[in-house]
Design a protein around this motif. Structure first.
Motif, mmCIF file in Angstrom:
data_model
loop_
_atom_site.group_PDB
_atom_site.id
_atom_site.type_symbol
_atom_site.label_atom_id
_atom_site.label_comp_id
_atom_site.label_asym_id
_atom_site.label_seq_id
_atom_site.Cartn_x
_atom_site.Cartn_y
_atom_site.Cartn_z
ATOM 1 N N GLU A 1 10.008 59.623 -41.989
ATOM 2 C CA GLU A 1 9.384 60.847 -42.506
ATOM 3 C C GLU A 1 9.450 61.898 -41.412
ATOM 4 N N VAL A 2 9.961 63.082 -41.743
ATOM 5 C CA VAL A 2 10.207 64.133 -40.762
ATOM 6 C C VAL A 2 9.173 65.239 -40.900
ATOM 7 N N HIS A 3 8.702 65.755 -39.746
ATOM 8 C CA HIS A 3 7.701 66.823 -39.726
ATOM 9 C C HIS A 3 8.167 67.898 -38.742
ATOM 10 N N ALA A 4 7.960 69.145 -39.101
ATOM 11 C CA ALA A 4 8.234 70.235 -38.168
ATOM 12 C C ALA A 4 7.011 70.431 -37.273
ATOM 13 N N ILE A 5 7.250 70.603 -35.968
ATOM 14 C CA ILE A 5 6.138 70.839 -35.042
ATOM 15 C C ILE A 5 5.713 72.288 -35.180
ATOM 16 N N GLY A 6 4.587 72.479 -35.822
ATOM 17 C CA GLY A 6 4.022 73.805 -36.019
ATOM 18 C C GLY A 6 2.515 73.748 -35.860
ATOM 19 N N THR A 7 1.860 74.839 -36.198
ATOM 20 C CA THR A 7 0.405 74.887 -36.020
ATOM 21 C C THR A 7 -0.302 73.868 -36.896
ATOM 22 N N LYS B 1 14.786 77.107 -29.924
ATOM 23 C CA LYS B 1 15.568 78.331 -29.762
ATOM 24 C C LYS B 1 14.656 79.544 -29.654
ATOM 25 N N ASP B 2 13.515 79.452 -30.320
ATOM 26 C CA ASP B 2 12.508 80.501 -30.208
ATOM 27 C C ASP B 2 11.628 80.172 -29.007
ATOM 28 N N ALA B 3 11.561 81.078 -28.034
ATOM 29 C CA ALA B 3 10.806 80.810 -26.815
ATOM 30 C C ALA B 3 9.334 80.542 -27.113
ATOM 31 N N ALA B 4 8.823 81.125 -28.189
ATOM 32 C CA ALA B 4 7.419 80.907 -28.540
ATOM 33 C C ALA B 4 7.154 79.453 -28.901
ATOM 34 N N ALA B 5 8.218 78.750 -29.303
ATOM 35 C CA ALA B 5 8.045 77.343 -29.673
ATOM 36 C C ALA B 5 7.657 76.489 -28.481
ATOM 37 N N LEU B 6 7.971 76.962 -27.282
ATOM 38 C CA LEU B 6 7.607 76.205 -26.089
ATOM 39 C C LEU B 6 6.090 76.122 -25.925
ATOM 40 N N VAL B 7 5.387 77.102 -26.467
ATOM 41 C CA VAL B 7 3.920 77.032 -26.453
ATOM 42 C C VAL B 7 3.458 75.873 -27.329
ATOM 43 N N LEU B 8 4.133 75.688 -28.465
ATOM 44 C CA LEU B 8 3.818 74.550 -29.320
ATOM 45 C C LEU B 8 4.122 73.242 -28.600
#
Length: 375
Positions: free
Chosen positions: A51-57, A320-327
């Protein structure tokens, strides 16, 4: 010979179009891996075990709730309404009859109460003057006091009796692992909870994994977290201990995560005392390989909970989105997680070229030599 050269070129073009035959360490961008809605209908679906999940809020909030609410089994929550110590073999009682010093064995300057008291024998009995031999195993001190008072009243008018436990030796808990003073510790007439026992053992060492305390009770293992008690104030984790409980505090070096794929250096990492985030794991291993990695393909492979209907959870970060590094810095890894960074498509083609170039070079040089000789 020219026809043979054309054949090799055609094979190269065919391999360039087909990434699935490219050797190397990467995962094919099949549907689900990259969660691309435009590609969901193409290719083979992932097996039901995954089962795959996107790392988001949403995932971060869910993980935070799970971390703050690690369930404690119901059987560990069962506690008596009133805690009372029941004596047993090995305990030492101190029985005092006020006004009758001849019935009370004095401790003296060289003898402690534990040495001069009434030892409960292996059969659960004690002997006391005028009272005789009585079985006190499994009794409260108040019950023993009433029993001694009743029997002494035949010989002494209105005896004033006091009974206490001079030495607690019957019930123990065992503390092992990363504490300052591992060993046996008695359970007393004061309730002993998890943090009380750890404090008795001198506290945890600097190398202790305070999120992974293993309690063994009646042959069954339970996992508890000191971190939740100290940092989050979880009362459920601070359970009441029972006789013969075994506490083992594992070293933090036993908890590892693995970082693989297109990173600076693939390796296993020790979890720190406060855990390890995805960003920390990548940074410790040199980060992404800028030339060879695909920043959209950062995955965390994790064994699913036992009650889940699938076997593996895969969490994807699109870096690829630098903001994702905060996640990534907020995504906490768990023991035995596998972090995997995929290779960029161009890198896959370059790996094909590494296989083709030697053969093609030999062929082309051979053709060129024949042309020179023919001239």
């Amino acid at each position: 010979m020219n026809a043979l050269v054309k054949c090799f070129v055609a094979v190269g073009i065919a391999l360039m179009a087909g990434c699935t035959v490219v050797p190397g360490s990467y995962h094919s961008p099949t549907p689900g891996w990259f969660l691309d809605e435009d590609e969901i209908s193409e290719g083979e679906p992932l097996p039901d075990v995954v089962e795959v999940h996107a790392i988001g809020t949403a995932i971060l909030n869910q993980s935070r709730r799970e971390a703050l609410s690690t369930p404690v089994p119901e059987e560990l929550k069962i506690e008596p309404d009133v805690y009372e110590y029941l004596v047993g073999p090995g305990d030492v009682l101190q029985i005092t009859v006020w006004g009758h010093p001849e019935l009370t064995i004095p401790a003296g300057s060289l003898r402690s109460s534990a040495e001069s008291g009434n030892w409960i024998h292996s059969d659960g009995t004690i002997f006391y003057p005028y009272v005789g031999t009585v079985n006190v195993e499994g009794m409260r001190v108040t019950e023993i006091r009433d029993l001694v008072t009743q029997r002494l009243s035949k010989y002494i008018e209105n005896p004033q009796v006091d009974v206490s436990v001079a030495a607690f030796r019957n019930k123990k808990v065992y503390i092992t692992g990363e504490v300052e003073s591992p060993g046996l510790y008695p359970i007393t007439n004061v309730p002993t909870r998890l943090i009380d026992a750890i404090a008795e053992a001198g506290g945890i060492s600097t190398s202790a994994d305070w999120t992974n305390v293993v309690l063994t009770r009646e042959g069954k293992d339970y996992r508890l977290s000191l971190r939740e008690i100290y940092q989050n104030g979880s009362k459920e984790q601070n359970i009441l201990l029972r006789a013969d409980d075994v506490l083992n505090i594992n070293p933090v070096t036993d908890s590892k995560v693995f970082v693989l794929g297109e990173v600076g250096s693939a390796a296993s990492l020790d979890m720190t005392r406060n855990g390890l985030t995805l960003a920390e794991a990548l940074a410790q291993n040199g980060g992404f390989n800028q030339q060879e990695s695909d920043a959209s393909g950062v995955f965390v492979f994790r064994k699913a909970p036992e009650e889940a209907d699938h076997g593996i959870d895969i969490y994807q970060l699109n870096a690829k989105d630098a903001a994702a590094l905060v996640l990534a810095d907020s995504f906490h890894l768990r023991e035995r997680d596998i972090v995997y960074v995929t290779a960029a498509p161009l890198v896959k083609w370059n790996r094909v070229l590494r296989l083709l170039v030697p053969s093609m070079t030999t062929l082309l040089l051979g053709v060129r030599t024949e042309e020179i000789l023919s001239e």
